[in-house]
Design a protein around this motif. Structure first.
Motif, PDB file in Angstrom:
ATOM      1  N   SER A 407       0.882  -0.723  -0.554  1.00  0.00           N
ATOM      2  CA  SER A 407      -0.257  -0.622  -0.171  1.00  0.00           C
ATOM      3  C   SER A 407       0.799   1.314   0.405  1.00  0.00           C
ATOM      4  N   TYR A 432      -3.708   3.775  -2.933  1.00  0.00           N
ATOM      5  CA  TYR A 432      -3.213   2.497  -3.864  1.00  0.00           C
ATOM      6  C   TYR A 432      -3.089   1.460  -3.092  1.00  0.00           C
ATOM      7  N   ARG A 434      -2.449  -3.204  -3.810  1.00  0.00           N
ATOM      8  CA  ARG A 434      -2.809  -4.450  -3.575  1.00  0.00           C
ATOM      9  C   ARG A 434      -2.045  -5.148  -3.144  1.00  0.00           C
ATOM     10  N   SER A 467      -6.637  -5.057  -6.637  1.00  0.00           N
ATOM     11  CA  SER A 467      -5.709  -3.781  -6.374  1.00  0.00           C
ATOM     12  C   SER A 467      -7.408  -2.539  -5.819  1.00  0.00           C
ATOM     13  N   PHE A 468      -7.318  -1.701  -4.601  1.00  0.00           N
ATOM     14  CA  PHE A 468      -7.603  -0.373  -5.006  1.00  0.00           C
ATOM     15  C   PHE A 468      -7.105   0.280  -4.586  1.00  0.00           C
ATOM     16  N   LYS A 469      -8.045   1.441  -4.666  1.00  0.00           N
ATOM     17  CA  LYS A 469      -7.122   2.900  -4.728  1.00  0.00           C
ATOM     18  C   LYS A 469      -8.481   3.871  -4.170  1.00  0.00           C
ATOM     19  N   ARG A 470      -8.164   5.019  -4.348  1.00  0.00           N
ATOM     20  CA  ARG A 470      -9.210   5.612  -3.024  1.00  0.00           C
ATOM     21  C   ARG A 470      -8.763   6.694  -2.640  1.00  0.00           C
ATOM     22  N   SER A 497      -9.913  -1.135   3.043  1.00  0.00           N
ATOM     23  CA  SER A 497      -9.787  -1.588   1.707  1.00  0.00           C
ATOM     24  C   SER A 497      -9.798  -3.051   1.663  1.00  0.00           C
ATOM     25  N   LYS A 511     -15.805  -7.268  -0.665  1.00  0.00           N
ATOM     26  CA  LYS A 511     -14.968  -5.196  -1.460  1.00  0.00           C
ATOM     27  C   LYS A 511     -14.746  -3.877  -0.503  1.00  0.00           C
ATOM     28  N   PRO A 512     -13.966  -3.352  -0.338  1.00  0.00           N
ATOM     29  CA  PRO A 512     -13.847  -1.847   0.577  1.00  0.00           C
ATOM     30  C   PRO A 512     -15.595  -1.658   0.716  1.00  0.00           C
ATOM     31  N   ASP A 514     -16.579   2.576   2.663  1.00  0.00           N
ATOM     32  CA  ASP A 514     -16.792   3.306   2.825  1.00  0.00           C
ATOM     33  C   ASP A 514     -17.413   4.398   3.634  1.00  0.00           C
TER      34      ASP A 514
END
Length: 732
Positions: A407, A432, A434, A467-470, A497, A511-512, A514
């Motif tokens: 991360s 970001y 992974r 991978s995730f990005k926020r 994440s 899933k992430p 929020d």
């Protein structure tokens, strides 16, 4: 700072020299508290964030000796624990799932270092300066997985003057604990300290009826931490900290909660019903002794460059946690679990912050995090019964899998005085991340490996990496209505994440989650600082909630659509007379799912009946979020009296919470309960000798520290019964 403490640790490890009372505080006023909630030192009353902060002196007086017990003095915080994994919740935001790589939405930090491992985040408080509980998402400055908030532990710095403190405690259940703290100079510009602690409890709260093994005892718990402070010049500070813990405990033993759902296996079909004994007794064929070895190192380098301060924080941690569980909760050899959770983490943070008293204050930085989390192994063992996948033959389903996390984040936050006494704060953080899954699953029949398969299976459709990005941000406006009154409004976003369920690797990645949070608050000190009242109201929109479930004899996560949370909490402190202080806290929290069409139910609903040990899917819309009591409050009093023989201090604290539920189906319930703690202490006139008589849970309340809706019924972990003892101290 030691890493893991048992959930019911006795109050032996808070040192009298710790604390953060300002010497500039007016005589007779409330305690002045300095916090680092915005990554810089500020008065608690000047920070536009809901924070409950407590000095070591208050923690000692109340009898709080680990982070789980902070709920007693922190409105809106609950801290369940299951099988040695801590699960803090703030304002209804938290996780009820355990396992390596399953990080908590309420993050834990020690001296600015994030602690990812859930077993390693239940901290023995043995060299603490203060603790700060930040409420609401901290998605900008702290960022990592702080959807619900965070618990920040700040430890003591070494001193240039040699000093030491020693404590010895004896308590009921043959509990003996000893701790020591020493500090002083090593050489020019170099200071160091050492904190060590050892505890053993030889008598359990109950017994295992199957073999007489004690339940609720502590074979041993050793913890140590050292910090070295190097100051090569007036503007440079280098801090090196090392810690280690070795603990064996049966205090987290789980048992059937027969007052709610009868145990699936506790019936004549399996040779039962089996006697369950008293409240703290069990009837198992597995010795549920949990063993932890954990340690870490951190290096903090801070350079004052005039207008700015540059800081680097480097940290590495490693832990090994062994937890055997009797899944059928009977003395019959039906199903048990043996798990070894191994966690490694490395983090590097570079930070730049303003160092002036002008209108503009800012902090910016880069953060890198790496984790290697694995089961090595996780065994589901079936005895030679018809419950086995091969009837009458012992079978082991063994998983050896691993999730790695990389991360990277960049962040910045600035506050500017737009009008006299009015500050506008803007902040943002881009992350970001992974994650990668690998490993094997084995099917072992009567000791013979009948076949291995890859994790994830090639034909499962589950990707081996995600991978995730926020981008998360903060907007806040605060105004000083006087020297001692601050009002603020804020809007914050945060995310936690997604990832893999290592215990059930055949499940798709979750899933992430929020969160969007609105908050307004007022902080005030009135009547010549004799009264402090800090209040906040909040409204959250919570989406893709990571909800715990029990499947294939293991816990995992699935996403629970969305929820709405709103409420208010209040912290108060009043100095009524010389030496007499009252404290209190109150929380109202309305936390309900607004959409959850596919929730797991362990009871019949909507014409659907779950198979034995199974669940059915139905809507949980309108149900409470897990571990979210609607009301909780605490009230306490502290009185100090100076006499010719020394100082006498009396302290009492009362805590109450309303009922809450364990899962989204709102079936398993912890009823409302109360806790009362009290102590009386004496310190001689030289301030060297002390003695404290203390008691916790004086009403002997029977309450749970965890509730799990499992295949075998509702499983609970119990809080400690009434405990009491005496602590003797010496310091110089």
């Amino acid at each position: 700072m030691s890493s893991l403490a048992h959930a019911q640790s006795q109050p032996t490890a808070i040192f009298p020299q710790a604390g953060n009372v300002s010497s500039n505080a007016p005589t007779g006023g409330v305690e002045e508290i300095v916090v680092t909630a915005q990554r810089r030192s500020e008065r608690l009353q000047n920070v536009p964030i809901a924070v409950t902060a407590a000095s070591a002196a208050r923690l000692a007086a109340v009898g709080i000796s680990n982070t789980q017990e902070l709920a007693v003095v922190t409105p809106g915080l609950s801290a369940p624990q299951a099988a040695g994994f801590t699960q803090p919740h703030i304002r209804g935001v938290g996780s009820s799932t355990n396992g390596p790589g399953l990080e908590q939405p309420v993050a834990t930090y020690i001296d600015g270092v994030y602690i990812a491992s859930a077993p390693a985040s239940l901290l023995t408080l043995n060299n603490v300066d203060r603790i700060e509980v930040l409420k609401g998402p901290q998605g900008t400055l702290f960022g990592r997985n702080a959807t619900g908030g965070l618990i920040q532990v700040v430890t003591l710095d070494p001193k240039s003057t040699p000093s030491a403190a020693f404590n010895l405690t004896y308590a009921n259940y043959e509990d003996v604990a000893a701790d020591a703290y020493v500090t002083g100079p090593l050489a020019g510009g170099v200071k160091a300290d050492l904190a060590v602690r050892y505890e053993t409890q030889q008598k359990g709260w109950g017994h295992n009826l199957a073999d007489g093994t004690p339940v609720g005892d502590l074979p041993h718990d050793f913890a140590g931490r050292t910090k070295i402070l190097i100051e090569p010049g007036p503007r440079t500070q280098i801090r090196l900290a090392l810690d280690y813990e070795d603990r064996d405990s049966r205090r987290d033993w789980q048992k059937l909660d027969l007052r709610q759902i009868p145990g699936t296996f506790n019936n004549p079909f399996f040779g039962g019903p089996f006697p369950q004994g008293g409240r703290y007794d069990v009837d198992n064929d597995v010795d549920q002794e949990f063993r932890l070895k954990s340690g870490g190192a951190s290096l903090q380098v801070k350079q004052d460059a005039g207008a700015v301060t540059v800081q680097s924080i480097t940290a590495f941690r490693k832990s090994r946690f062994v937890f055997p569980l009797d899944l059928d909760q009977t003395p019959a050899n039906l199903i048990n679990l043996f798990g070894v959770a191994r966690d490694k983490q490395f983090s590097q943070e570079l930070q730049l912050s303003s160092n002036t008293s002008g209108k503009l204050k800012y902090t910016a930085g880069l953060y890198y995090f790496y984790a290697d989390d694995r089961y090595q192994p996780l065994d589901i063992n079936f005895g030679p019964s018809f419950v086995s996948p091969v009837p009458g033959v012992p079978v082991t389903i063994r998983t050896n899998d691993r999730m790695t996390t990389n991360s990277l984040a960049g962040y910045a936050q600035a506050s500017y005085e737009v009008l006299p006494g009015t500050n506008l704060t803007l902040g943002g953080r881009y992350t970001y991340e992974r994650k990668r899954l690998s490993g094997t699953s084995s099917f072992i029949v009567d000791g013979v490996d009948a076949g291995d398969s890859a994790v994830p299976a090639p034909d499962s459709g589950i990707p081996d990496r995600v991978s995730f990005k926020r981008f998360n941000y903060r907007i806040a406006l605060d105004h000083k209505f006087g020297a001692n009154i601050l009002g603020y409004l804020s809007y914050n976003t945060g995310f936690k994440s997604g990832g893999y369920n290592l215990a059930v690797a055949s499940n798709p990645p979750y899933k992430p989650e929020d969160i969007k949070a609105f908050e307004g608050g007022l902080k005030s000190e009135l009547f010549d600082r004799k009264l402090r009242i800090n209040a906040a109201g909040y409204y959250y929109i919570y989406r893709n909630i990571q909800v715990g479930r029990y499947i294939d004899n293991s816990e995992s996560i699935y996403n629970g659509a969305r929820a709405r949370i709103y409420g208010a909490d209040v912290d108060a402190e009043a100095v009524l007379a010389r030496g007499l202080t009252l404290t209190g806290g109150f929380s109202y929290n309305h936390a309900r799912f607004t959409s959850f069409p596919n929730a797991d139910y362990i009871i019949p609903i909507d014409g659907l009946t779950p198979a034995p040990g199974g669940v059915v899917s139905a809507s949980a819309t309108g149900n409470d979020l897990p571990f979210s009591p609607k009301f909780s409050f605490n009230v306490g009093g502290d009185y100090k009296l100076d006499l010719p023989i020394g100082t006498i201090e009396l302290n009492a604290t009362y805590y109450r919470t309303t009922r809450y539920f364990a899962s989204a189906d709102n079936v398993a319930t912890q009823p409302a309960y109360d806790l009362v703690n009290a102590s009386i202490s004496w310190t001689d006139t030289t301030k060297h000798l002390s003695a404290r008589i203390w008691g916790k849970n004086l009403g002997n309340t029977y309450y749970s520290t965890s509730l799990i809706e499992a295949s075998q019924g509702v499983i609970r972990g119990n809080g400690a019964p009434r405990t009491y003892g005496v602590t003797l101290g010496y310091k110089f």
